[in-house]
Design an enzyme around this catalytic site. Sequence first.
Site, PDB file in Angstrom:
ATOM      1  N   CYS A  92       0.820  -1.212   0.000  1.00  0.00           N
ATOM      2  CA  CYS A  92       0.000   0.000   0.000  1.00  0.00           C
ATOM      3  C   CYS A  92       0.858   1.269   0.000  1.00  0.00           C
ATOM      4  CB  CYS A  92      -0.965   0.000   1.168  1.00  0.00           C
ATOM      5  SG  CYS A  92      -0.200  -0.309   2.777  1.00  0.00           S
ATOM      6  N   HIS A 129      -2.239   0.977   7.190  1.00  0.00           N
ATOM      7  CA  HIS A 129      -2.485   1.167   5.763  1.00  0.00           C
ATOM      8  C   HIS A 129      -2.009   2.549   5.325  1.00  0.00           C
ATOM      9  CE1 HIS A 129      -4.241   0.143   1.971  1.00  0.00           C
ATOM     10  NE2 HIS A 129      -5.138   1.114   1.990  1.00  0.00           N
ATOM     11  N   ASP A 161      -8.310   4.881  -1.584  1.00  0.00           N
ATOM     12  CA  ASP A 161      -7.768   3.616  -1.070  1.00  0.00           C
ATOM     13  C   ASP A 161      -7.108   2.832  -2.199  1.00  0.00           C
ATOM     14  OD1 ASP A 161      -7.295   1.154   0.198  1.00  0.00           O
ATOM     15  OD2 ASP A 161      -9.045   1.413   1.488  1.00  0.00           O
TER      16      ASP A 161
END
Length: 503
Positions: free
Chosen positions: A56, A162, A180
């Site tokens: 990520c 994240h 995201d």
Amino acid sequence: MAVAGLYRRILPSPPAIEFASSEGKHLFSEALQGGTMEGFFKLISYFQTQSEPAYCGLASLSVVLNALAIDPGRKWKGPWRWFDESMLDCCEPLEKIKAEGVTLGKVACLAHCAGAKVKSFNTNQSNIDDFRNHVIKCASSEDCHLIASYHRKTFKQTGTGHFSPIGGYHAGRDMALILDVARFKYPPHWVPLTLLWEAMETIDEATGCPRGFMLISRLPQAPSLLYTLSCKHDTWVGMAKYLLDDVPNLVRSASLNSVTAVLFLLFKNLPASAGDFIKWVAEVRRQEEDGSSLSKEEKERLALKEEVLQQVHETELFKVVKELRCSESPCCTDFLFSSDKDSLPEIAATVCCQGAALLTGNHGVSEGFCCRETCVTCLGTNGDGHMTVISGKVVSCGNEQGVDMLVPMSPRKPSCCSSGLSNCVVKHPESNDVITVLLLALPPSTWSGIEDKRLKAEIQDLVSTENLPDVLQHEILHLRRQLHFLQRSRDSEVHGPMLASLC
């Protein structure tokens, strides 16, 4: 029996509002009218899904670097230069990130190494009002983007740490748009900014520090041409400590009476990992079908790197370093670099294997790649001198591929070596150059503790950047900024096993 696996997750709402929902569209429209969606369009133009569960941070950074139109300076696939996760391998081995995740400090380091301007904040170094102002500034501009490091649990989402870019801000509802990068899991969504701050305040168990955010923008010019510091190996923490803490204490505590004595003292105490800390940059590419011709921009880059190399050689400090290393002194046989590190065949074989691994999508893992042969070709440049290309034949699993390595060096005679590198007498970046630029990059305060005023003045004159040529001065100041950045990263993170960002 086939395993079905997972297909997406239902976005917990509240607290999040899905971007594509009716309410999400309404928030977008109002924020657009309010001028706080300007950064969204660049980000969404280059948006990508992370390719691994722990990537990520890399995916978020790739999106931002491409949105800022920062040139990676090396080829990605075919003739194209482009950032993707496989290009972000300078601060941590990709296989390690794939297995363990990555911390805020490492992502900031990667952004810095990639040529961006970076400001990184843990939440204990900022406050929610400043964070809101940064979000508004980035959301209102195409020139700066914000990446947040947060814990999903705060939003009632599955997963732990994240990273994702922030794509916009709604002033009336005080909400931020999270783009995201784990799109296989959750779509883009709006969240209350106060809740995002709470999610960033969670402690990252890998560092013992709270999470946070970073601001990324373009530098006015390329950060460096030839030399760079590397924090890919964990030993960089010790090396940074030696240079920034130990060296000033060494020169303060010792009775020194000459420049040679100062340098000998530093070399004698230099950590064994020093050779992994500072590197000169070699550019790699796939072998072109039409041979090893160089493009205009490749010629220009090599010419500038050669100019830096020449300017390093012309400094008085380089002459002192070279004389000391060539002396009978015992320190010259065992510090910093072993002799094979300066061997061009050794360098070529290693870099060609690393380049082949990267270019074939193996994320820079060079195990299993064997460089069978190398050849130096000195190419004419229509009156501009000669450029050097090292061509390597790399074998992996029975497959052979050709890799070119563009090296800044000065052949003493224009010729092509068909029987290996050893027949070519060339000048290329070596240990003496690397030591010289590292000494020049140390903060000026490093030498303030030398008691002998005459010696202190002599040292300060040798390491002064004021009278350096502009190109070399820019290079040295970049290394000095890197040292300062690494010092901040070292002070704000406790490096341990990383399980920091597994979405």
